[in-house]
Design a protein around this motif. Structure first.
Motif, PDB file in Angstrom:
ATOM      1  N   ARG A  93      26.425 -42.609  37.151  1.00  0.00           N
ATOM      2  CA  ARG A  93      27.073 -43.499  36.191  1.00  0.00           C
ATOM      3  C   ARG A  93      27.521 -44.776  36.893  1.00  0.00           C
ATOM      4  NH1 ARG A  93      28.588 -42.733  31.316  1.00  0.00           N
ATOM      5  NH2 ARG A  93      28.443 -40.479  31.425  1.00  0.00           N
ATOM      6  N   CYS A  94      27.225 -45.879  36.268  1.00  0.00           N
ATOM      7  CA  CYS A  94      27.674 -47.189  36.737  1.00  0.00           C
ATOM      8  C   CYS A  94      28.708 -47.691  35.734  1.00  0.00           C
ATOM      9  CB  CYS A  94      26.490 -48.161  36.804  1.00  0.00           C
ATOM     10  SG  CYS A  94      26.984 -49.877  37.140  1.00  0.00           S
ATOM     11  N   PRO A  95      29.832 -48.234  36.207  1.00  0.00           N
ATOM     12  CA  PRO A  95      30.881 -48.656  35.273  1.00  0.00           C
ATOM     13  C   PRO A  95      30.457 -49.781  34.325  1.00  0.00           C
ATOM     14  CG  PRO A  95      31.459 -49.259  37.524  1.00  0.00           C
ATOM     15  CD  PRO A  95      30.217 -48.432  37.594  1.00  0.00           C
ATOM     16  N   TRP A  96      29.468 -50.586  34.689  1.00  0.00           N
ATOM     17  CA  TRP A  96      29.081 -51.666  33.783  1.00  0.00           C
ATOM     18  C   TRP A  96      27.672 -51.537  33.216  1.00  0.00           C
ATOM     19  CZ3 TRP A  96      25.303 -55.438  34.469  1.00  0.00           C
ATOM     20  CH2 TRP A  96      24.734 -55.528  35.741  1.00  0.00           C
ATOM     21  N   LYS A  97      26.855 -50.624  33.805  1.00  0.00           N
ATOM     22  CA  LYS A  97      25.493 -50.428  33.275  1.00  0.00           C
ATOM     23  C   LYS A  97      25.376 -49.171  32.423  1.00  0.00           C
ATOM     24  CE  LYS A  97      23.954 -51.124  37.395  1.00  0.00           C
ATOM     25  NZ  LYS A  97      23.312 -51.258  38.648  1.00  0.00           N
ATOM     26  N   GLY A  98      26.150 -48.148  32.741  1.00  0.00           N
ATOM     27  CA  GLY A  98      26.110 -46.918  31.962  1.00  0.00           C
ATOM     28  C   GLY A  98      25.538 -45.743  32.738  1.00  0.00           C
ATOM     29  N   LEU A  99      24.949 -44.794  32.027  1.00  0.00           N
ATOM     30  CA  LEU A  99      24.418 -43.564  32.609  1.00  0.00           C
ATOM     31  C   LEU A  99      22.962 -43.757  33.007  1.00  0.00           C
ATOM     32  CD1 LEU A  99      25.022 -40.540  33.207  1.00  0.00           C
ATOM     33  CD2 LEU A  99      24.044 -40.063  30.953  1.00  0.00           C
ATOM     34  N   ALA A 100      22.668 -43.521  34.283  1.00  0.00           N
ATOM     35  CA  ALA A 100      21.300 -43.637  34.804  1.00  0.00           C
ATOM     36  C   ALA A 100      20.647 -42.269  34.858  1.00  0.00           C
ATOM     37  CB  ALA A 100      21.310 -44.252  36.195  1.00  0.00           C
ATOM     38  N   SER A 101      19.371 -42.236  34.510  1.00  0.00           N
ATOM     39  CA  SER A 101      18.540 -41.048  34.672  1.00  0.00           C
ATOM     40  C   SER A 101      17.537 -41.331  35.782  1.00  0.00           C
ATOM     41  CB  SER A 101      17.798 -40.740  33.374  1.00  0.00           C
ATOM     42  OG  SER A 101      18.709 -40.417  32.348  1.00  0.00           O
ATOM     43  N   TYR A 102      16.952 -40.272  36.345  1.00  0.00           N
ATOM     44  CA  TYR A 102      16.101 -40.429  37.520  1.00  0.00           C
ATOM     45  C   TYR A 102      14.744 -39.753  37.369  1.00  0.00           C
ATOM     46  CZ  TYR A 102      20.089 -42.284  40.028  1.00  0.00           C
ATOM     47  OH  TYR A 102      21.130 -43.070  40.432  1.00  0.00           O
ATOM     48  N   TYR A 103      13.820 -40.206  38.203  1.00  0.00           N
ATOM     49  CA  TYR A 103      12.522 -39.569  38.384  1.00  0.00           C
ATOM     50  C   TYR A 103      12.333 -39.285  39.865  1.00  0.00           C
ATOM     51  CZ  TYR A 103      10.972 -41.432  33.829  1.00  0.00           C
ATOM     52  OH  TYR A 103      10.838 -41.749  32.509  1.00  0.00           O
ATOM     53  N   THR A 104      11.624 -38.217  40.170  1.00  0.00           N
ATOM     54  CA  THR A 104      11.124 -37.986  41.516  1.00  0.00           C
ATOM     55  C   THR A 104       9.754 -38.646  41.573  1.00  0.00           C
ATOM     56  OG1 THR A 104      12.381 -35.976  41.889  1.00  0.00           O
ATOM     57  CG2 THR A 104      10.323 -36.190  43.112  1.00  0.00           C
ATOM     58  N   VAL A 105       9.467 -39.318  42.672  1.00  0.00           N
ATOM     59  CA  VAL A 105       8.206 -40.034  42.826  1.00  0.00           C
ATOM     60  C   VAL A 105       7.338 -39.290  43.836  1.00  0.00           C
ATOM     61  CG1 VAL A 105       7.134 -42.235  43.445  1.00  0.00           C
ATOM     62  CG2 VAL A 105       9.384 -42.217  42.345  1.00  0.00           C
ATOM     63  N   SER A 106       6.088 -39.007  43.441  1.00  0.00           N
ATOM     64  CA  SER A 106       5.136 -38.320  44.324  1.00  0.00           C
ATOM     65  C   SER A 106       3.822 -39.073  44.322  1.00  0.00           C
ATOM     66  CB  SER A 106       4.893 -36.885  43.864  1.00  0.00           C
ATOM     67  OG  SER A 106       6.062 -36.127  43.952  1.00  0.00           O
ATOM     68  N   ALA A 107       3.278 -39.304  45.541  1.00  0.00           N
ATOM     69  CA  ALA A 107       1.994 -39.988  45.670  1.00  0.00           C
ATOM     70  C   ALA A 107       1.369 -39.640  47.008  1.00  0.00           C
ATOM     71  CB  ALA A 107       2.167 -41.493  45.565  1.00  0.00           C
ATOM     72  N   ASP A 108       0.100 -39.328  46.986  1.00  0.00           N
ATOM     73  CA  ASP A 108      -0.677 -39.102  48.204  1.00  0.00           C
ATOM     74  C   ASP A 108      -0.020 -38.075  49.124  1.00  0.00           C
ATOM     75  OD1 ASP A 108      -2.935 -39.547  49.798  1.00  0.00           O
ATOM     76  OD2 ASP A 108      -1.896 -41.083  50.993  1.00  0.00           O
ATOM     77  N   GLY A 109       0.510 -36.996  48.542  1.00  0.00           N
ATOM     78  CA  GLY A 109       1.108 -35.928  49.330  1.00  0.00           C
ATOM     79  C   GLY A 109       2.535 -36.176  49.779  1.00  0.00           C
ATOM     80  N   HIS A 110       3.111 -37.289  49.398  1.00  0.00           N
ATOM     81  CA  HIS A 110       4.489 -37.611  49.758  1.00  0.00           C
ATOM     82  C   HIS A 110       5.363 -37.586  48.506  1.00  0.00           C
ATOM     83  CE1 HIS A 110       3.594 -38.808  53.895  1.00  0.00           C
ATOM     84  NE2 HIS A 110       2.456 -39.257  53.384  1.00  0.00           N
TER      85      HIS A 110
END
Length: 96
Positions: free
Chosen positions: A46-63
Motif C-alpha cells: 500500500r502506498c499512501p498516495w497511490k493506493g493498493l498495489a498488486s504484483y506479478y512474478t516475472v519469468s523468462a528464459d529460465g529465470h
C-alpha cells in the motif's frame, strides 16, 4: 524507447510518449507488456498516495523474479495516470 528485460528477454517495450514516470519508476501501458512472462502473485503493498498495489512474478528464459512487476488496479485520484500500467524492479532491468 523504454524497455524492460529479464535475462535479456524483452518483457515490455513502449514509445517514450506512452510511458508514465512516477518516483523514477517507468510505468508501461499494459498493452506494451508481454503477459506470457507474468504470473499473478498474492503479494500486495500500500502506498499512501497511490493506493493498493498488486504484483506479478516475472519469468523468462529460465529465470524467475518474484513480485518483480507491480500495478495499481484502482489507484487513488492523485495517481490516476498509472491506472492500467505496470512497473518493474527486482532483477528486471528497465532502460529509458
Amino acid at each position: 524507447m523504454p524497455t524492460a528485460t529479464l535475462n535479456g528477454v524483452v518483457i515490455a517495450q513502449a514509445a517514450d510518449d506512452e510511458v508514465v514516470i512516477v518516483e523514477n519508476n517507468v510505468y508501461f501501458p499494459r498493452s506494451a507488456v508481454n503477459p506470457d512472462y507474468l504470473q499473478p502473485s498474492s503479494h500486495t503493498s500500500r502506498c499512501p498516495w497511490k493506493g493498493l498495489a498488486s504484483y506479478y512474478t516475472v519469468s523468462a528464459d529460465g529465470h524467475t523474479s518474484e513480485n518483480a512487476a507491480w500495478y495499481y488496479p484502482a489507484p487513488f485520484e492523485a495517481a490516476k495516470e498509472i491506472q492500467d500500467r505496470i512497473a518493474f524492479w527486482r532483477g528486471v532491468e528497465v532502460q529509458r
